[in-house]
Design a protein around this motif. Structure first.
Motif, mmCIF file in Angstrom:
data_model
loop_
_atom_site.group_PDB
_atom_site.id
_atom_site.type_symbol
_atom_site.label_atom_id
_atom_site.label_comp_id
_atom_site.label_asym_id
_atom_site.label_seq_id
_atom_site.Cartn_x
_atom_site.Cartn_y
_atom_site.Cartn_z
ATOM 1 N N GLN A 1 -7.257 -5.565 -4.414
ATOM 2 C CA GLN A 1 -7.725 -4.505 -3.462
ATOM 3 C C GLN A 1 -7.271 -3.652 -3.959
ATOM 4 O OE1 GLN A 1 -9.752 -2.828 1.272
ATOM 5 N NE2 GLN A 1 -9.343 -4.599 0.571
ATOM 6 N N LEU A 2 -5.637 -3.574 -3.808
ATOM 7 C CA LEU A 2 -4.926 -2.375 -4.196
ATOM 8 C C LEU A 2 -4.939 -2.492 -5.550
ATOM 9 C CD1 LEU A 2 -1.467 -3.550 -2.134
ATOM 10 C CD2 LEU A 2 -3.113 -1.554 -2.285
ATOM 11 N N ARG B 1 -1.173 3.110 8.063
ATOM 12 C CA ARG B 1 -0.765 4.609 8.174
ATOM 13 C C ARG B 1 -1.778 4.801 6.512
ATOM 14 N NH1 ARG B 1 2.880 8.451 9.169
ATOM 15 N NH2 ARG B 1 3.383 6.494 10.775
ATOM 16 N N ARG C 1 -4.693 5.497 4.220
ATOM 17 C CA ARG C 1 -4.809 6.466 3.722
ATOM 18 C C ARG C 1 -5.613 6.086 2.102
ATOM 19 N NH1 ARG C 1 0.206 9.525 1.991
ATOM 20 N NH2 ARG C 1 -1.258 11.104 0.827
ATOM 21 N N LEU C 2 -5.449 4.657 1.451
ATOM 22 C CA LEU C 2 -6.402 4.183 0.574
ATOM 23 C C LEU C 2 -7.130 3.683 0.838
ATOM 24 C CD1 LEU C 2 -3.131 1.902 -0.545
ATOM 25 C CD2 LEU C 2 -3.931 4.235 -2.125
ATOM 26 N N GLY C 3 -7.806 3.886 1.909
ATOM 27 C CA GLY C 3 -8.867 3.371 2.102
ATOM 28 C C GLY C 3 -9.409 2.476 2.309
ATOM 29 N N TYR C 4 -8.312 1.631 2.613
ATOM 30 C CA TYR C 4 -7.959 -0.539 2.364
ATOM 31 C C TYR C 4 -8.859 -1.058 3.393
ATOM 32 C CZ TYR C 4 -5.828 -4.377 2.503
ATOM 33 O OH TYR C 4 -4.625 -5.518 2.025
ATOM 34 N N GLU C 5 -9.878 -2.058 3.130
ATOM 35 C CA GLU C 5 -10.735 -2.549 3.894
ATOM 36 C C GLU C 5 -9.492 -3.591 4.410
ATOM 37 O OE1 GLU C 5 -14.016 -3.884 2.443
ATOM 38 O OE2 GLU C 5 -14.940 -1.443 1.492
ATOM 39 N N ARG D 1 -2.175 2.016 4.405
ATOM 40 C CA ARG D 1 -3.554 1.226 3.895
ATOM 41 C C ARG D 1 -4.729 2.014 4.640
ATOM 42 N NH1 ARG D 1 -2.855 -4.033 6.941
ATOM 43 N NH2 ARG D 1 -0.848 -3.518 7.636
ATOM 44 N N LEU E 1 1.379 4.221 -2.944
ATOM 45 C CA LEU E 1 0.945 5.763 -2.601
ATOM 46 C C LEU E 1 2.596 6.254 -3.270
ATOM 47 C CD1 LEU E 1 -0.048 5.607 1.115
ATOM 48 C CD2 LEU E 1 -1.800 6.647 -0.794
ATOM 49 N N TRP F 1 -4.820 13.161 0.864
ATOM 50 C CA TRP F 1 -5.889 13.046 2.426
ATOM 51 C C TRP F 1 -4.992 14.149 3.372
ATOM 52 C CZ3 TRP F 1 -10.866 11.516 2.837
ATOM 53 C CH2 TRP F 1 -10.800 9.723 1.726
ATOM 54 N N ALA G 1 0.916 -1.240 0.239
ATOM 55 C CA ALA G 1 -0.146 -0.194 0.298
ATOM 56 C C ALA G 1 1.054 1.825 0.137
ATOM 57 C CB ALA G 1 -1.053 -0.178 1.392
ATOM 58 N N ALA H 1 -7.370 6.011 -5.910
ATOM 59 C CA ALA H 1 -7.146 6.576 -3.714
ATOM 60 C C ALA H 1 -5.390 6.772 -3.537
ATOM 61 C CB ALA H 1 -7.255 4.762 -3.037
ATOM 62 N N HIS H 2 -4.369 6.428 -4.713
ATOM 63 C CA HIS H 2 -3.887 6.692 -4.004
ATOM 64 C C HIS H 2 -3.067 8.338 -4.286
ATOM 65 C CE1 HIS H 2 -3.423 5.456 -8.152
ATOM 66 N NE2 HIS H 2 -1.937 5.095 -8.542
ATOM 67 N N LEU I 1 -8.209 -0.040 -6.185
ATOM 68 C CA LEU I 1 -7.637 1.303 -5.312
ATOM 69 C C LEU I 1 -6.971 1.804 -6.545
ATOM 70 C CD1 LEU I 1 -7.521 0.626 -1.936
ATOM 71 C CD2 LEU I 1 -9.443 1.382 -2.062
ATOM 72 N N ARG J 1 -4.516 10.623 -4.170
ATOM 73 C CA ARG J 1 -5.717 11.896 -3.023
ATOM 74 C C ARG J 1 -4.816 12.823 -2.529
ATOM 75 N NH1 ARG J 1 -10.231 8.120 -2.410
ATOM 76 N NH2 ARG J 1 -11.402 7.121 -4.450
#
Lengths: 188, 334
Positions: free
Chosen positions: B11-12, A101, A105-109, A103, A65, B25, A61, B20-21, B15, B23
């Protein structure tokens, strides 16, 4: 849109550049390519398959990022990824809990870990084709220098004192060993 | 892919596709744009949690098909899933005691030693540890080798020089605990289990307790043996294996660098094994290679070319009379 089998031939830098531009399949190829090395490293460092699995998800993750920041021109992103793994591990140890952190930030479940998954961690860690096995093929002097410098994060000065040689010699051993690892990785 | 790593990958990838990566936040949070949303999310989370608890309490008695052959055949599939979730939550390796940072710190590292003796299982499996100690078994550099930092309670009186080969001295180092979770971590899990059981209905509670206790039994500190070498260029060491593992499939297999173009494959072999035949994978050109060697002092050492040092794919153990003891396909490498 490139097909997945085309992406298999892409370099890590190309895959990460594509992932930074929202190409999930490219990140999937990158993930498959380096999963074993990351699991192997974290399993050995934590001694715990559950922690290794949890940290592996966090490492990938965090790598996602940071994909847009990857600028390395070398063939393999493995050293970069293992650097992220090392930092994630360090943060987890400092905080006393598994770092999540990236995960968040990514909104990972959260993904539930079950017994067969732990066997998979062990299988990946003992797969025999990971970093440690490549390390094992290095000359002992280079392997020892890399273990102490990269995995144990000791200073060149400390290592030189222990091995009773100059810092310059240690630096050369680390440098040569890493170059050799990079070559074997490329030949894979 | 439906296993853990497959689900993580999917899931990655999703995303990533969603961006999602990309944004920002933290920046949004810093500029307080997200505070109202976070407040709303917190309120929603409280409501969802209350509803989830209510649903869960009702769900425990929901009729449904049972699953024969599972660890808890009297529970429904939904209940079994819930049991796994609860057990997972209890066994999450969080908290200071469960992260090995203290013992992985090089600067603060001290060899943890014991002046006692290993258990019967260890001594009856490895004959080299039963022989009387000699001056050659003394290894002063042991205390300065952080490679042993995961071990606790190294039985210093039972360290034995197993073998000298190719200029390297190989020592077997038994210890009271060679891995797994620390006692503090196990105590954390037990405390969490005890707390959780107060709020879990009895049928599920018994199942959760069973699952957690089984896992604890598996990861609790256990005796084992490590392999440690001293050579002119420094030497190395292993993480260690439990004695049960060593009995079943040998222990601490690895390839040491050796000198020049030759490396050495080493591994711990239990008593009763006279010969070991290792099958190496097929090279780019040529056929698979099989090498037979005899363990000495419970240690197998087989020279392999550095350039092609690969792990064997299988290992065959034979007794002194040639009887087949077993074929091992999954190696315990360090």
């Amino acid at each position: 849109m490139a097909r997945r089998d085309e992406r298999e031939r892409w370099s890590d830098a190309e895959l990460l550049a594509a992932a930074a531009g929202r190409d999930g399949a490219a990140y999937g190829v990158f993930y498959s390519r380096h999963l074993q090395a990351v699991v192997c490293y974290l399993r050995r460092q934590t001694g715990d398959p559950e922690a290794a699995a949890d940290l592996t998800a966090e490492v990938f993750a965090a790598a996602l990022l940071s994909a847009h920041r990857y600028r390395d021109s070398s063939e393999s992103a493995a050293p970069w990824l293992l650097g992220i793994a090392r930092n994630t591990l360090r943060m987890s140890r400092r905080q006393g809990q598994i770092e999540d952190r990236a995960r968040r930030r990514l909104g990972y479940e959260p993904v539930l870990l079950e017994d067969p998954d732990l066997d998979r961690v062990e299988a990946l860690a003992a797969g025999g084709s990971g970093v440690m096995d490549r390390m094992a093929s290095l000359p002992a002097t280079e392997r020892e220098a890399i273990e102490r410098r990269v995995l144990q994060e000791r200073t060149y000065q400390e290592i030189a004192a222990e091995l009773r040689c100059s810092e310059l010699v240690v630096r050369k051993r680390v440098s040569r060993g890493l170059a050799r690892l990079r070559t074997t990785w490329t030949e894979r | 892919m439906d296993d853990y790593f497959g689900t993580v990958a999917e899931q990655l990838m999703r995303l990533c596709d969603q961006g999602a990566h990309r944004r920002r936040w933290r920046r949004d949070l810093a500029s307080r744009k997200l505070w109202p949303a976070l407040g709303l999310a917190a309120s929603v989370a409280v409501v969802v949690a209350v509803v989830a608890v209510a649903l869960w309490a009702g769900g425990a008695n929901t009729p449904g098909g049972t699953t024969p052959g599972s660890p808890h055949p009297t529970l429904t599939a939904a209940q079994q899933k819930r049991v796994r979730q609860l057990a997972y939550r209890i066994l999450r390796p969080t908290g200071p005691a469960c992260i090995r940072n203290a013992r992985l710190s090089i600067k603060n590292w001290r060899l943890s030693i014991s002046h006692g003796a290993p258990g019967h299982a260890v001594l009856s499996t490895l004959g080299v540890l039963r022989r009387k100690a000699t001056a050659a078994d003394s290894v002063s550099s042991l205390a300065s080798r952080p490679i042993l930092l995961q071990a606790r309670g190294v039985y210093v009186r039972y360290v034995r020089l197993a073998r000298t080969f190719g200029g390297a001295h190989y020592y077997l180092v038994p210890a009271a605990d060679v891995g797994g979770a620390s006692a503090g971590c196990i105590a954390t899990y037990r405390r969490r289990l005890s707390n959780a059981l107060r709020s879990i209905p009895p049928p599920l509670g018994a199942a959760v307790q069973g699952d957690v206790q089984r896992t604890i039994a598996r990861i609790a500190p256990h005796e084992g043996v490590m392999l440690f070498s001293v050579s002119p260029d420094g030497g190395t060491g292993s993480a260690g294996d439990s004695i049960q593992q060593i009995r079943q499939r040998g222990g601490d297999f690895g390839i040491f660098g050796g000198s020049g173009r030759v490396s050495q494959l080493t591994g711990i072999i239990p008593d009763g094994v006279a010969t070991v035949t290792l099958s190496f994978p097929r090279q780019a050109s040529g056929s698979p290679i099989a090498v037979t060697a005899r363990p000495v002092g419970n240690l197998l050492v087989v020279p392999v070319p550095s350039a092609s040092s690969r792990f064997p794919t299988s290992m065959v153990w034979r007794a002194p009379n040639g009887r087949l003891i077993g074929t091992i396909r999954r190696f315990s490498s360090f």
